[in-house]
Design an enzyme around this catalytic site. Structure first.
Site, PDB file in Angstrom:
ATOM      1  CB  CYS A  29      -0.914   0.015   1.221  1.00  0.00           C
ATOM      2  SG  CYS A  29      -1.993  -1.418   1.344  1.00  0.00           S
TER       3      CYS A  29
HETATM    4  C1  BEZ Z   1       0.554  -4.583   1.877  1.00  0.00           C
HETATM    5  O1  BEZ Z   1       0.103  -3.501   1.494  1.00  0.00           O
HETATM    6  O2  BEZ Z   1       1.747  -4.828   1.832  1.00  0.00           O
HETATM    7  C2  BEZ Z   1      -0.383  -5.650   2.355  1.00  0.00           C
HETATM    8  C3  BEZ Z   1      -1.573  -5.302   2.958  1.00  0.00           C
HETATM    9  C4  BEZ Z   1      -2.396  -6.297   3.459  1.00  0.00           C
HETATM   10  C5  BEZ Z   1      -2.034  -7.628   3.294  1.00  0.00           C
HETATM   11  C6  BEZ Z   1      -0.862  -7.952   2.650  1.00  0.00           C
HETATM   12  C7  BEZ Z   1      -0.013  -6.960   2.183  1.00  0.00           C
END
Ligand code: BEZ
Length: 211
Positions: free
Chosen positions: A45
């Protein structure tokens, strides 16, 4: 309920990193890329929001605003924005909606319980100036989205709204486009002065009209 292409994007009022937002008002008859992310302070994210911020000029050139949402609080968003700035080398120049009660997430069907019962998936909605949903995308949490592809779809939508054409596989700005099958050859000759190539009666290509 799921949001489908052609639906009017549901309106809502919610807190965000830019204060309270009434979605349709804020949108103000522009195109919008509305996207959810699973959680603040997560790696994928962080890269997605940083990259989207760097596309500010590209969005502006397409009369488009970006806006994000997750089920975190405004305070969390504000703290995370600092991390994004530090690690991605850009200020976050679009609002992030706080949706701790999942009101917006439910309205846009962004929680897919069999994937994760509490977090939003990676949804994307492209919404046009008339508030119609023109694209929906759903990605899993572990896969960062390709925001260059979102720009490409905006280009295609804006082109095909203005001209009687469609865009072929992997089309990008300046590439040949497909003449609408609804046009006769005579109509196509009138509309496309540079002519067209007839590969099959149903497969006719022409130069991009507005390039
Ligand atoms: C991420 O943004 O890295 C992420 C968010 C939720 C679950 C897995 C990865």
């Amino acid at each position: 309920m799921a949001i489908r292409l052609g639906d009017i994007a549901p309106d809502f009022t919610a807190q965000s990193t830019d204060g309270e937002i009434s979605f349709h008002n804020w949108k103000n008859d522009q195109w919008v890329v509305f996207f959810s992310h699973p959680k603040d302070f997560t790696p994928v994210c962080t890269t997605e929001l940083g990259y989207t911020a760097k596309l500010k000029d590209e969005f502006e050139a397409r009369n488009t605003k970006a806006i994000a949402v997750s089920v975190d609080s405004v305070d969390d968003h504000q703290a995370w924005v600092g991390d994004i700035e530090e690690t991605q080398g850009t200020a976050v120049n679009f609002p992030i909606i706080a949706d701790p009660d999942r009101v917006v997430a439910d309205l846009y069907d962004m929680i897919h319980p069999n994937a994760d019962n509490t977090l939003t998936v990676r949804s994307v909605f492209i919404i046009d100036p008339a508030n119609k949903v023109r694209l929906t995308l759903t990605y899993p949490a572990s896969t960062g989205r390709n925001f260059d592809e979102i720009l490409r779809v905006l280009d295609s939508l804006q082109l095909t709204d203005g001209y009687k054409v469609a865009t072929p596989v992997n089309w990008t700005q300046g590439g040949d486009v497909i003449v609408s099958p609804a046009l006769s050859d005579d109509e196509a000759n009138e509309l496309f002065p540079s002519g067209f190539t007839k590969i099959k009666p149903y497969l006719r290509t022409t130069a991009q009209p507005n390039s």
